[in-house]
Design an enzyme around this catalytic site. Structure first.
Site, PDB file in Angstrom:
ATOM      1  N   ARG A  83      22.509 -10.938   2.976  1.00  0.00           N
ATOM      2  CA  ARG A  83      23.505 -11.602   2.135  1.00  0.00           C
ATOM      3  C   ARG A  83      24.581 -10.584   1.762  1.00  0.00           C
ATOM      4  O   ARG A  83      24.273  -9.566   1.145  1.00  0.00           O
ATOM      5  CB  ARG A  83      22.826 -12.143   0.879  1.00  0.00           C
ATOM      6  N   HIS A 127      32.278 -12.674  -4.937  1.00  0.00           N
ATOM      7  CA  HIS A 127      31.420 -11.811  -5.760  1.00  0.00           C
ATOM      8  C   HIS A 127      32.337 -10.919  -6.597  1.00  0.00           C
ATOM      9  O   HIS A 127      32.319  -9.695  -6.503  1.00  0.00           O
ATOM     10  CB  HIS A 127      30.463 -11.009  -4.869  1.00  0.00           C
ATOM     11  N   GLU A 172      27.133 -15.820  -9.457  1.00  0.00           N
ATOM     12  CA  GLU A 172      27.004 -15.634 -10.902  1.00  0.00           C
ATOM     13  C   GLU A 172      28.271 -15.951 -11.703  1.00  0.00           C
ATOM     14  O   GLU A 172      28.882 -15.061 -12.304  1.00  0.00           O
ATOM     15  CB  GLU A 172      26.552 -14.199 -11.212  1.00  0.00           C
ATOM     16  N   ASN A 301      19.437 -15.632  -9.004  1.00  0.00           N
ATOM     17  CA  ASN A 301      19.371 -14.186  -9.244  1.00  0.00           C
ATOM     18  C   ASN A 301      18.603 -13.982 -10.537  1.00  0.00           C
ATOM     19  O   ASN A 301      18.969 -14.544 -11.574  1.00  0.00           O
ATOM     20  CB  ASN A 301      20.767 -13.582  -9.408  1.00  0.00           C
ATOM     21  N   TYR A 303      16.789 -11.041 -13.159  1.00  0.00           N
ATOM     22  CA  TYR A 303      16.552  -9.649 -13.545  1.00  0.00           C
ATOM     23  C   TYR A 303      15.642  -9.514 -14.758  1.00  0.00           C
ATOM     24  O   TYR A 303      14.779  -8.657 -14.803  1.00  0.00           O
ATOM     25  CB  TYR A 303      17.886  -8.933 -13.789  1.00  0.00           C
ATOM     26  N   GLU A 367      18.925 -12.642  -5.435  1.00  0.00           N
ATOM     27  CA  GLU A 367      18.855 -11.267  -5.938  1.00  0.00           C
ATOM     28  C   GLU A 367      17.662 -11.136  -6.861  1.00  0.00           C
ATOM     29  O   GLU A 367      17.414 -12.004  -7.708  1.00  0.00           O
ATOM     30  CB  GLU A 367      20.097 -10.879  -6.774  1.00  0.00           C
TER      31      GLU A 367
HETATM   32  C1  PNW Z   1      24.191  -8.994 -10.830  1.00  0.00           C
HETATM   33  N1  PNW Z   1      23.576  -9.421 -17.258  1.00  0.00           N
HETATM   34  O1  PNW Z   1      24.961  -8.696 -11.980  1.00  0.00           O
HETATM   35  C2  PNW Z   1      25.178  -8.952  -9.677  1.00  0.00           C
HETATM   36  O2  PNW Z   1      25.146 -10.083  -8.845  1.00  0.00           O
HETATM   37  C3  PNW Z   1      25.121  -7.687  -8.890  1.00  0.00           C
HETATM   38  O3  PNW Z   1      26.380  -7.462  -8.319  1.00  0.00           O
HETATM   39  C4  PNW Z   1      24.650  -6.540  -9.758  1.00  0.00           C
HETATM   40  O4  PNW Z   1      24.719  -5.308  -9.116  1.00  0.00           O
HETATM   41  C5  PNW Z   1      23.219  -6.848 -10.169  1.00  0.00           C
HETATM   42  O5  PNW Z   1      23.112  -8.127 -10.778  1.00  0.00           O
HETATM   43  C6  PNW Z   1      22.606  -5.812 -11.099  1.00  0.00           C
HETATM   44  O6  PNW Z   1      23.315  -5.757 -12.305  1.00  0.00           O
HETATM   45  C7  PNW Z   1      24.522  -8.909 -13.265  1.00  0.00           C
HETATM   46  O7  PNW Z   1      24.166  -8.751 -18.130  1.00  0.00           O
HETATM   47  C8  PNW Z   1      25.190  -8.195 -14.250  1.00  0.00           C
HETATM   48  O8  PNW Z   1      22.701 -10.266 -17.604  1.00  0.00           O
HETATM   49  C9  PNW Z   1      24.880  -8.380 -15.569  1.00  0.00           C
HETATM   50  C10 PNW Z   1      23.883  -9.270 -15.919  1.00  0.00           C
HETATM   51  C11 PNW Z   1      23.200  -9.978 -14.937  1.00  0.00           C
HETATM   52  C12 PNW Z   1      23.524  -9.784 -13.603  1.00  0.00           C
END
Ligand code: PNW
Length: 461
Positions: A83, A127, A172, A301, A303, A367
Site C-alpha cells: 500500500r 495521504h 485518515e 488503521n 494504533y 495500518e
Molecule cells: C497514521 N493520532 O497517522 C498515518 O496514516 C501514518 O502516516 C503515520 O505515520 C502513522 O499513523 C503513525 O503515526 C496517525 O494522533 C497520526 O491518533 C496521529 C494519530 C493517528 C494516526
C-alpha cells in the site's frame, strides 16, 4: 515461539493478505524534481517549531530514487501486498489542470515493478499532501477542494487502472481535518474548529465524488474503499457523564465518518452535540447520496485506544464554556515511544463494533504498528522484541475479532521503512526495516523477519 505462531495463524482465514504500507511524503523525498510543486507539508515543515528537530521530507528515505531496490526488499520479505500513496503535487502540480507526465511516470514504474515481483499494488490517492495552492484557496474547509480531489483521482485512475485493482480514496480524514484544521498539530497548522468540521464534510464529499467517478470509468471489477483511523472509546465508569463522554468521542472519531459512508446520514447525536457548540456541517442537497456511494472494503488503521471521563478534576461535568467535559484518563498500560498506550483488546472491540454497526462491510487492516526506541547493533540490525510483541498481540486481536464474526481480509504493517513521522520528524521510527539516514542503508529488523515467517507459515498451512 513456533507453537504460538501456529496458533495465531490458525485463526486467520485462507487467502488472508500480508502486506506493508507507506505514504508518499513520508518516504519519497525528491520534492522539487520532475515538476512537483509544494504541498502543505513542504510549507508546514518550514514553520519554525512545527516539526521536531526542524526535520523536513526533502530527502526522507530517498525512495523516489531507490524505488526498485525498495520493491525488491518487499519481495524478499515475502509480502503479497504493498500500500503506497500518490503525491498529488507530483501528478497534478498546483492542484489543477492536466496530469504532469513526469510525475505519473514514477507511479507507472512503481506499479510495473510491483507486478513484475508478484506484489499486489494498493493505491491510496490522498495521504495528506494537499497542493499548497489549493490550501491558499481555502483548503479542505472549502467545498471546491472536494471537486479538485475527484479530478486528481481520475487523472491517477486513468493512468493506473489498467493494472491496479484496489483503490483507497483518503487516508485518515480525521487526521486531515482535526489535526490539520482544529488542533494545528499537522499541516496546514490551522486552529479553526468550525472550519475543521467543514473539512470533515468536504473530505467525505471528495471521497464520494471520486468513488462514483472511478466506478463509472472502471475497466473491470475493482475494489474501492476509504481508510479511517479508528479506536475504541472506553468510559471510565458506568456513571452517566463518563458513558456520555465515551459516546461523544466515538461519535467524533468513528461514527461521524462511518454513518454517512454506510448509512447515508450523519449520526443524530453527533449533529446535536455540534449544534450545541454552534457548528453546522455544510451539507448540501444530494451530498449524502454521493458520500454513501457503495464501497467494497473499509481500511482500518489502528494504533491505540483511550478511556474517557466526563468529569473535570474538580468533579464538575460542565466547563466554563457551558459544554460537557470530556478528557482522557490513562488505561495504565505500557506505552510506545509515541506515548500511545498499547491496547490490543481495544483493537478486537473496535473491529467487532464495526462489524456490528456496519454489517456486510469487509475490512482490511491498512495500518498497524508501533514506534519504539530502536538500538541497532554495529551491523545496523535491530532486535526489536517490543515491536514483535506489538505485532503478535495485535494480530491475535484481529484473529479474535474474526472469531467473533468480523470479516477481515488482510493485515498491512505500518511501516515498511523508518520514515518521516510527521510532526515528530525522523525521531520516531515505525519501520520494520531500519533506515540509516546518513547512508540510506536499509536493514530488516527482527520484526520484519518475524512477519515474513508468519506469512510463510500461514500460506503453507
Ligand atoms: C497514521 N493520532 O497517522 C498515518 O496514516 C501514518 O502516516 C503515520 O505515520 C502513522 O499513523 C503513525 O503515526 C496517525 O494522533 C497520526 O491518533 C496521529 C494519530 C493517528 C494516526
Amino acid at each position: 515461539s513456533v507453537s504460538g505462531d501456529a496458533e495465531l495463524i490458525a485463526g486467520l482465514p485462507a487467502g488472508f493478505r500480508w502486506g506493508v504500507a507507506t505514504s508518499a511524503y513520508q518516504i519519497e523525498g525528491a520534492v522539487a524534481v520532475d515538476g512537483r510543486t509544494p504541498s502543505i507539508w513542504d510549507t508546514y515543515c518550514r514553520v519554525p517549531g512545527a516539526i521536531d528537530n526542524g526535520d523536513t521530507g526533502d530527502v526522507a528515505c530517498d525512495h523516489y530514487n531507490r524505488m526498485p531496490a525498495d520493491i525488491a526488499l518487499i519481495k524478499e520479505l515475502g509480502f503479497d501486498t504493498y500500500r503506497f500513496s500518490v503525491a498529488w503535487p507530483r501528478v497534478q502540480p498546483r492542484g489543477k489542470g492536466p496530469a504532469n507526465l513526469a510525475g505519473i511516470a514514477f507511479y507507472d514504474r512503481l506499479v510495473d515493478e510491483l507486478l513484475a515481483q508478484g506484489i499486489d499494488p494498493w493505491v491510496t490517492l490522498y495521504h495528506w499532501d494537499l497542493p499548497q495552492e489549493l490550501e491558499d484557496a481555502g483548503g479542505w474547509p472549502v467545498r471546491d477542494t472536494a471537486y479538485r480531489f475527484a479530478d486528481f483521482a481520475m487523472l491517477v485512475f486513468d493512468a493506473l487502472s489498467d493494472r491496479v485493482d484496489t483503490w483507497t480514496t483518503l487516508n485518515e480524514p480525521w487526521c486531515s481535518a482535526m489535526l490539520g484544521y482544529a488542533y494545528g498539530a499537522h499541516a496546514p497548522g490551522r486552529r479553526e474548529y468550525p472550519a475543521a468540521l467543514a473539512a470533515v464534510h468536504h473530505l467525505l464529499l471528495g471521497h464520494g465524488l471520486a468513488t462514483l467517478q472511478m466506478r463509472e470509468a472502471a475497466p473491470r471489477k475493482i475494489d474501492i474503499g476509504i481508510t479511517l483511523n479508528v479506536a475504541t472509546a472506553y468510559p471510565a465508569s458506568d456513571a452517566e457523564p463518563d458513558v456520555d463522554a465515551a459516546r461523544r468521542a466515538d461519535g467524533m472519531g468513528r461514527r461521524i465518518y462511518l454513518d454517512p459512508l454506510v448509512h447515508g446520514q450523519y449520526p443524530a447525536d453527533v449533529v446535536a452535540d455540534l449544534a450545541a457548540e454552534g457548528v453546522v456541517l455544510p451539507v448540501e442537497e444530494g451530498d449524502l447520496e454521493l458520500i454513501s456511494a457503495p464501497i467494497d472494503v473499509l481500511g482500518v488503521n489502528y494504533y491505540f485506544s483511550q478511556k474517557f471521563t466526563g468529569y473535570a478534576e474538580d468533579g464538575r461535568i460542565v466547563g466554563d464554556d457551558g459544554l460537557p467535559i470530556s478528557r482522557t484518563l490513562p488505561l495504565d498500560k505500557p506505552r510506545t515511544a509515541m506515548d500511545w498506550e498499547i491496547v490490543p483488546e481495544g483493537f478486537t472491540d473496535l473491529l467487532v463494533s464495526i462489524a456490528r454497526d456496519y454489517p456486510g462491510l469487509p475490512m482490511v487492516i491498512t495500518e498497524n504498528g508501533s514506534a519504539f526506541d530502536d538500538h541497532p547493533d554495529p551491523t545496523g540490525f535491530v532486535d526489536d522484541t517490543d515491536r514483535v510483541t506489538y505485532f503478535t498481540t495485535h494480530l491475535a486481536a484481529v484473529a479474535a475479532a474474526i472469531q467473533q464474526g468480523a470479516d477481515i481480509r488482510g493485515y498491512l504493517a505500518w511501516s515498511l521503512l523508518d520514515n518521516f513521522e510527521w510532526a515528530y520528524g525522523y525521531a520516531k521510527r515505525f519501520g520494520i526495516v531500519r533506515v540509516d539516514y546518513e547512508s540510506q542503508t536499509r536493514t530488516p529488523k527482527a520484526s520484519a523477519l518475524y512477519l515474513k515467517s508468519l506469512a510463510e507459515q500461514h500460506r503453507s498451512q
